[in-house]
Design a protein around this motif. Structure first.
Motif, short mmCIF file in Angstrom:
data_model
loop_
_atom_site.label_atom_id
_atom_site.label_comp_id
_atom_site.label_asym_id
_atom_site.label_seq_id
_atom_site.Cartn_x
_atom_site.Cartn_y
_atom_site.Cartn_z
N GLN A 46 0.83 -1.21 0.00
CA GLN A 46 0.00 0.00 0.00
C GLN A 46 0.86 1.26 0.00
O GLN A 46 0.55 2.23 -0.70
N GLY A 47 1.93 1.26 0.78
CA GLY A 47 2.81 2.41 0.82
C GLY A 47 3.49 2.66 -0.51
O GLY A 47 3.55 3.79 -0.98
N LYS A 48 4.02 1.59 -1.13
CA LYS A 48 4.70 1.74 -2.42
C LYS A 48 3.72 2.17 -3.51
O LYS A 48 4.05 3.03 -4.35
N PHE A 49 2.51 1.61 -3.50
CA PHE A 49 1.55 1.97 -4.54
C PHE A 49 1.04 3.40 -4.35
O PHE A 49 0.77 4.10 -5.34
N SER A 50 0.88 3.83 -3.11
CA SER A 50 0.48 5.21 -2.86
C SER A 50 1.54 6.19 -3.33
O SER A 50 1.24 7.23 -3.93
N PHE A 51 2.81 5.85 -3.09
CA PHE A 51 3.90 6.69 -3.58
C PHE A 51 3.93 6.71 -5.11
O PHE A 51 4.15 7.77 -5.72
N PHE A 52 3.71 5.56 -5.73
CA PHE A 52 3.68 5.49 -7.19
C PHE A 52 2.53 6.32 -7.75
O PHE A 52 2.69 7.03 -8.75
N THR A 53 1.36 6.26 -7.09
CA THR A 53 0.22 7.04 -7.53
C THR A 53 0.51 8.53 -7.44
O THR A 53 0.19 9.30 -8.36
N THR A 54 1.10 8.96 -6.34
CA THR A 54 1.46 10.37 -6.18
C THR A 54 2.44 10.81 -7.26
O THR A 54 2.31 11.92 -7.81
N PHE A 194 -9.27 -4.65 -3.99
CA PHE A 194 -10.19 -3.54 -3.76
C PHE A 194 -9.48 -2.34 -3.12
O PHE A 194 -9.88 -1.20 -3.34
N GLY A 195 -8.43 -2.60 -2.36
CA GLY A 195 -7.70 -1.49 -1.74
C GLY A 195 -6.93 -0.64 -2.73
O GLY A 195 -6.49 0.47 -2.37
N PHE A 196 -6.77 -1.11 -3.97
CA PHE A 196 -6.04 -0.36 -4.99
C PHE A 196 -6.95 0.19 -6.07
O PHE A 196 -6.46 0.74 -7.06
N VAL A 197 -8.26 0.05 -5.92
CA VAL A 197 -9.19 0.47 -6.98
C VAL A 197 -9.15 1.98 -7.19
O VAL A 197 -9.06 2.46 -8.32
N LEU A 198 -9.23 2.75 -6.10
CA LEU A 198 -9.29 4.21 -6.23
C LEU A 198 -8.03 4.79 -6.87
O LEU A 198 -8.14 5.57 -7.83
N PRO A 199 -6.82 4.46 -6.40
CA PRO A 199 -5.65 5.02 -7.08
C PRO A 199 -5.52 4.58 -8.53
O PRO A 199 -5.09 5.37 -9.39
N ILE A 200 -5.90 3.34 -8.85
CA ILE A 200 -5.85 2.89 -10.24
C ILE A 200 -6.83 3.69 -11.10
O ILE A 200 -6.52 4.10 -12.23
N PHE A 201 -8.02 3.95 -10.56
CA PHE A 201 -9.01 4.74 -11.29
C PHE A 201 -8.51 6.15 -11.55
O PHE A 201 -8.68 6.70 -12.65
N LEU A 202 -7.88 6.77 -10.55
CA LEU A 202 -7.35 8.13 -10.74
C LEU A 202 -6.27 8.17 -11.80
O LEU A 202 -6.24 9.08 -12.64
N MET A 203 -5.37 7.19 -11.78
CA MET A 203 -4.30 7.18 -12.78
C MET A 203 -4.84 6.91 -14.18
O MET A 203 -4.39 7.52 -15.16
N LEU A 204 -5.82 6.01 -14.31
CA LEU A 204 -6.42 5.75 -15.62
C LEU A 204 -7.14 6.99 -16.14
O LEU A 204 -7.07 7.30 -17.34
N MET A 205 -7.84 7.69 -15.26
CA MET A 205 -8.53 8.91 -15.67
C MET A 205 -7.53 9.96 -16.16
O MET A 205 -7.78 10.66 -17.15
N GLU A 206 -6.39 10.06 -15.47
CA GLU A 206 -5.37 11.01 -15.91
C GLU A 206 -4.80 10.63 -17.27
O GLU A 206 -4.62 11.50 -18.14
#
Length: 251
Positions: A46-54, A194-206
């Motif tokens: 979760q920490g690594k994926f949050s950093f990647f999303t940012t 499911f814990g990664f759905v929101l960041p994946i959605f934001l990156m896809l939208m971008e």
């Protein structure tokens, strides 16, 4: 046939039978240690994926104004591009705050340390059983139980999904087969994803917005430029009231 049906529905014993209180304590410690390790891995991911999303959102926040200043023809108007920049800036700020307050790395390190302590306690209990020919004195067993309680209460608890993964991995202690194992496996995987759905959605939208902006696709372009809404209004049938002349023609 009966064995296959029993395997299919996991009709037999689902846990390894325990002979005494010492084995029960060892079983609990092994399961808890595995759960703590799983919780540590979950927090690290979760920490690594949050950093990647940012990072991805920040790159989009930089790329859009650079394309505006480059003078390249873009598919969106300036006010739409400014709106997207504000949205990405807020998203980066929110994720930065989440990473700072969640303390993923520190929590994962504490859970790993808890698992290491439990493994060391299990080895000490095994040595005690070997010294006593498989029997541990009640006083010694009570000391191990107190040590076990002290170790697990010092760190945050794991969640239910960490326990599911532990049960699936500990095949020598938990005998879950057939459909129950299939159901537990997919429940654990779906909850984990499911814990990664929101960041994946934001990156896809971008990504979709940027590809639309440079003309590589046209997914959001009709809506953000107002063309799709205008077309709906033009094709929408009129609901104005009839005139007096029209009413006279009615039978």
């Amino acid at each position: 046939m009966n064995k296959f049906f029993s395997w299919l529905v996991a009709g037999g014993e689902r846990e390894r039978p325990m002979k005494d209180a010492t084995e029960k304590l060892q079983m609990s410690m092994r399961t808890t240690a595995k759960c703590r390790y799983n919780a540590s891995v979950r927090l690290q991911h979760q920490g690594k994926f949050s950093f990647f999303t940012t990072t991805v959102l920040s790159l989009g926040l930089v790329f859009i104004p650079l394309m505006q200043n480059a003078g390249v023809p873009l598919a969106f108007q300036a006010n739409v591009l400014n709106m997207m920049q504000i949205f990405l800036g807020v998203a980066v700020l929110v994720y930065s705050v989440v990473i700072g307050t969640a303390r993923y790395d520190m929590r994962a390190e504490q859970l790993t340390e808890c698992g290491d302590k439990l493994k060391e306690l299990i080895r000490s209990l095994d040595k005690e059983r070997e010294a006593g020919s498989g029997v541990v004195a009640p006083i010694k067993l009570a000391e191990f139980q107190r040590s076990y309680s002290d170790i697990v209460t010092d760190v945050e608890n794991h969640n239910r999904n960490d326990y599911r993964f532990a049960v699936l991995e500990m095949v020598n202690d938990y005998f879950i087969t057939g459909f129950p194992r299939f159901k537990m496996y997919w429940e654990a995987q779906i909850i984990w994803v499911f814990g990664f759905v929101l960041p994946i959605f934001l990156m896809l939208m971008e990504v979709v917005f940027i590809t639309d902006m440079i003309g590589a696709s046209e997914i959001l372009t009709p809506y953000l430029n107002g063309k799709a809404v205008a077309a709906k209004l033009i094709n929408k049938p009129s609901k104005t009231l009839p005139t007096a002349t029209e009413r006279k023609r009615w039978p």
